[in-house]
Structures are given as C-alpha cells and as structure tokens.
Enzyme design. Structure first.
Site, PDB file in Angstrom:
ATOM      1  CG  ASP A 122       8.861  19.662 -31.036  1.00 28.85           C
ATOM      2  OD1 ASP A 122       9.588  20.457 -30.418  1.00 28.85           O
ATOM      3  OD2 ASP A 122       8.881  19.546 -32.273  1.00 28.85           O
ATOM      4  CG  ASP A 136       6.187  15.970 -32.322  1.00 28.02           C
ATOM      5  OD1 ASP A 136       5.275  16.312 -33.088  1.00 28.02           O
ATOM      6  OD2 ASP A 136       7.387  16.210 -32.549  1.00 28.02           O
ATOM      7  CD  GLU A 166      15.233  18.954 -49.292  1.00 30.25           C
ATOM      8  OE1 GLU A 166      15.348  17.738 -48.965  1.00 30.25           O
ATOM      9  OE2 GLU A 166      15.658  19.419 -50.375  1.00 30.25           O
ATOM     10  CG  HIS A 194      10.884  20.757 -35.453  1.00 29.35           C
ATOM     11  ND1 HIS A 194       9.518  20.650 -35.610  1.00 29.35           N
ATOM     12  CD2 HIS A 194      11.206  22.012 -35.856  1.00 29.35           C
ATOM     13  CE1 HIS A 194       9.033  21.794 -36.088  1.00 29.35           C
ATOM     14  NE2 HIS A 194      10.053  22.632 -36.258  1.00 29.35           N
ATOM     15  CD  GLU A 233      10.659  15.944 -35.267  1.00 27.70           C
ATOM     16  OE1 GLU A 233      10.655  16.225 -36.487  1.00 27.70           O
ATOM     17  OE2 GLU A 233      10.183  16.681 -34.399  1.00 27.70           O
TER      18      GLU A 233
END
Length: 234
Positions: A155, A7, A52, A150, A9
């Site tokens: 994850d 995963d 965000e 997250h 980010e």
C-alpha cells in the site's frame, strides 16, 4: 528533498483500547522519485488478532507469533525515517498508532508538523469524488491488480505513486504552485491546534531562468514598431 511514504496494518482502529500495530512499510522518495530503499517489518502484537482485522490484511496469530516486538525494531525504523516528512493516507490513523507504539517503548513521538496527509490533498483536488486508495489508483491509472489484500509495504508503494500524481505527476514542475500549496494545506489542516506541533517547514525552489535575453528584447521592440495602430495606443 527526502520524504517517506508509509502505511501500517493493525489489530483494530484505536490503540487507546488495546489495538496494536502489526506491520509497517516505508518507501523513500528523493525529489518525489522512489529511491529503491524501503523499510518493512511485521510485529508480534502480544494479543489475539480479531477476525475482522485478519480478513482485511490476512495476518494471523500463527504468522505473527515469531515476529519481533515493535520495540526491537525501533532503532532501525527511526534510522530509516530520519527527520523526513512522513506521507500517509488518512495520516491521523497511522500517526496515532506509530506514536502510541513509540511512546510505549519510551521513545519520543514523531512531531505532527512532519505529517502530510494524502487524503486531505485528494479532497482538496477532487471534491465530491471517492478518495480511498483504490479509487485514487483507478483515477490515476496506478496498477493495483496485485493487491488482493491490504499490506503495509504494498500500500505504501501504491500510495507513493498516487502521491506524485496528486502533486502533478511526472511533470510536477508544471504544477509547482498547486503542489506546494496542497502539501502545506494538507499538513496544516491535519495538525490539532492544541497539540505540540510547530509550523510546517515550507519548501521553496529557486526561480527558473525564463527571462528574455537582451537580443530577444531588442527583436521584440523592432517587431512592435511594425504594428499599425495597436490597441494599446488607441
């Protein structure tokens, strides 16, 4: 069989508009069982972190300021993933960022034939249901109580458990036909037809020895002779 569940980010949604990868987490599976080996790294994106994005993963400019650039960790990352299939949820997104970063560093991109998308598998197995990682964790009873934000490694760990459940869980051999077809379908459907991908490699297993022994067949024949007016003789 070796697979890597991973995963990422990022600073946003699209590397083509300047977004960068800031974290990657990889979990090694051997025959669908976590081996205990993983790869995890944070990266300095050399740009400001949008509010965000920080609200999703909690990675701030201050935290990432002293982290290495992606290019500094490439040899270690490539050594870890090797030539194994790469499993991700909504894999097009993660592959897009991974290959953008690799190409930016002058390294060959990862072939799309290695991609296994658990989102595609989940949609095939549970049409009409919710397919987010959270929803799949709830469906399969995977504990995510420690997931406040997250995080790539966290994850990936959750996804590794979900992936095994999607393919039949701990008794995966009982759903061999479903699992093999699901993985191949997920890989093929996620590969652009105009890309450079080669056909996905299929995994075959030796047939299991479930045939009756000669003694068992002889006893069966004797039993059949005791039946009166069986349907197949009418």
């Amino acid at each position: 069989m070796r697979e890597i569940v991973f995963d990422t980010e990022t600073t946003g949604l699209d590397p083509r508009t300047g977004d960068r990868m800031v974290e990657i987490g990889c979990i090694e599976l051997l025959n669908r069982v976590p081996s205990g080996r993983n790869f995890h790294a944070y990266f300095n994106p050399q740009r400001m972190m949008p509010f965000e994005a920080e609200r999703v993963h909690g990675l701030s400019d201050a935290f990432l300021a002293d982290k290495p650039l992606f290019g500094e960790k490439v040899p270690e990352l490539l050594d870890f993933i090797g030539d194994a299939p790469l499993v991700a949820h909504n894999a097009q997104f993660d592959f897009g960022f991974l290959n953008f970063e690799l190409e930016s560093c002058g390294h060959p991109i990862v072939g799309m034939e290695r991609m296994v998308d658990t989102l595609v598998i989940a949609r095939r197995r549970h049409p009409g249901a919710k397919h987010s990682l959270d929803a799949l964790c709830s469906r399969y009873g995977v504990d995510r109580s420690h997931r406040v934000m997250h995080g790539a490694l966290l994850d990936a760990e959750l996804l590794a458990q979900v992936y095994v459940e999607l393919l039949g869980g701990r008794q995966i051999g009982l759903e061999l036909g479903v699992s093999t077809v699901a993985v191949q379908a997920a890989t093929v459907s996620a590969v652009p037809t105009s890309g450079r991908a080669r056909p996905c490699r299929r995994v075959f297993r030796e047939p299991r020895p479930h045939g009756a022994t000669p003694e068992e067949r002889a006893r069966h024949d004797l039993f059949i002779q005791t039946l009166e007016s069986p349907l197949w003789k009418r």
